[in-house]
Write an enzyme that holds these catalytic residues in place. Structure first.
Site: not given
Ligand code: NAD
Length: 420
Positions: A108
């Site tokens: 990561k």
């Molecule tokens: P992103 O940046 O696209 O979106 C994150 C979202 O979470 C945004 O809408 C943001 O406003 C919201 N957010 C942030 N803080 C918040 C809070 N305190 N309360 C409510 N909402 C809040 O990120 P993402 O890629 O969607 O990732 C989200 C999660 O999923 C992370 O834990 C990431 O590690 C995990 N993840 C992502 C992927 C991927 O392919 N992008 C894959 C596996 C896991």
């Protein structure tokens, strides 16, 4: 929002590991060998801002375990990034790739920068500086980053270009790229698609409910949350609540998701739900307690913690985010019979399609989106069934079974290589 993590990501990752390691009687030597990261790199990322001022950020790339293949895991841009968080997320990736049985290890990266504070030029500069300082440990057969919170296909495009300047163009060095630069059809939606598939499978098996009977709340409206919500609604479920870092929204009859997406993408807006008027506003504290069958935390770590766990109404929690439930909250949910599908299974769709993207780059051949989605479904649902079988054998929770299976595979690979 007051729902800032109260328990660190590292504490959550440690709990995940130790509980499963106990179940498979892992020796102290093997616990140390598996848990300790292979390599940790920290770099300074300097930036002259557009206004002439100077600032620096800290960047990290942590390669946790590569016994099963090249290190694989996203790059996060967030002001909350620190070494411990990246370490916890890198370790989580090791078990995720092992659980879904794709030929990767876990890693990561992250930079402690808040993207909304920077202009596009500044973000590009930060990305290029970060990559120019970690490029020596990256590579298609060494370490393959991808998007995570705060980064996207554009960030991956800058990465492939920056890496190419130093090593020659090779699209397989990073996944989650735009289609035009060797990205895979279906990668953008893949994590959300996986969350949808796992939610529907678990709702059928554990709640005895068909998609049309499900009322779902999704925290986070970014890549994972937005796509999961859209795909669940497409399958007939009712999404009753959504949120992002600016606020939460509830509508018992179902949120108009197209309207919410249009609001986020509106011209001149800040790409958030701020000011969305299609539903009732809910506070961060009340969000976890909205009336629903399934709760999908798809934003931050430690989102469900001891202070809000008692309000959870859902009977199924699907971890779209990484590490979103603290150990105490997890125990409380288990005590109440709430089923929790762990992150390494629930959000593995992204890394599975990243594997397809990497394979396509090596083949120099583009698969169709239908083919990608079909293969994703087969791999993910096989992992789901493997976990159910292991759970039955161990008499454990789904989380313990998933980690036991994954850790066992990492240990087997280490043993075959002659690690101890
Ligand atoms: P992103 O940046 O696209 O979106 C994150 C979202 O979470 C945004 O809408 C943001 O406003 C919201 N957010 C942030 N803080 C918040 C809070 N305190 N309360 C409510 N909402 C809040 O990120 P993402 O890629 O969607 O990732 C989200 C999660 O999923 C992370 O834990 C990431 O590690 C995990 N993840 C992502 C992927 C991927 O392919 N992008 C894959 C596996 C896991």
């Amino acid at each position: 929002m007051s729902n800032v993590p109260k328990v660190s990501a590292y504490e959550i990752a440690s709990r995940n590991f130790e509980r499963a390691a106990d179940l498979i009687d892992l020796t102290p030597e093997w616990r140390t060998l598996v848990r300790t990261p292979f390599r940790e790199m920290k770099v300074e990322v300097p930036l002259y801002r557009d206004d002439g001022s100077f600032t620096t950020f800290s960047g990290y790339r942590i390669q946790h375990n590569g016994a099963r293949g090249p290190f694989k895991g996203g790059i996060r841009f967030s002001s909350l990034v620190d070494e411990q968080e990246v370490k916890a997320l890198a370790e989580t990736m090791t078990y995720k790739t092992a659980l879904v049985d794709i030929p990767f290890g876990g890693g990561k990266g992250g930079v402690n920068v808040n993207p909304p504070d920077l202009t596009d030029r500044e973000l590009e500069h930060v990305t290029r500086r970060y990559i120019s300082r970690i490029h020596l440990i990256l590579g298609p057969n060494r370490d393959v980053p991808a998007p995570d919170m705060g980064t996207n296909a554009q960030t991956m495009a800058w990465i492939v270009d920056q890496y190419g300047r130093q090593h020659g163009y090779n699209p397989a060095v990073v996944t989650g790229k735009p289609l035009e630069l060797g990205g895979s059809p279906g990668r953008e939606q893949a994590t959300g698609r996986g969350v949808m598939l796992i939610t529907l499978a678990a709702a059928k098996d554990h709640l005895g409910k068909a998609p049309a009977d499900l009322r779902i709340a999704v925290q986070g409206f970014g890549n994972v949350g937005m796509n999961a919500a859209l795909l669940l609604a497409e399958r007939g479920a009712t999404v009753v609540a959504i949120s992002d870092h600016t606020g939460g929204y509830h509508r018992a009859e179902g949120i108009d998701l197209e309207g919410a997406v249009a609001h986020v993408r509106r011209e001149g807006g800040d790409r958030t739900l701020r000011g969305y008027d299609g539903a009732d506003a809910v506070s961060a504290d009340d969000f976890m307690g909205v009336d629903c069958d399934v709760l999908v935390p798809a934003a931050i770590e430690a989102a469900i913690h001891s202070d809000n766990v008692d309000s959870v109404q859902a009977r199924l929690v699907v971890e779209g985010a990484n590490l979103p439930v603290t150990p105490r909250a997890d125990a409380a949910l288990n005590d109440r019979g709430v089923i929790v599908v762990p992150d390494i299974l629930a959000n593995a769709g992204g890394v599975i399609v990243s594997y397809f993207e990497w394979s396509q780059n090596f083949q120099q051949y583009r698969w169709s989106e239908a083919d990608v989605n079909d293969r994703l479904e087969r791999i993910l649902l096989k992992a789901y069934r493997d976990v159910a079988e292991k759970q039955e054998a161990l008499g454990s929770t789904m989380r313990e079974a998933a980690f036991a299976l994954a850790i066992g595979r990492v240990v087997t690979a280490e043993k075959l290589r002659g690690a101890l």
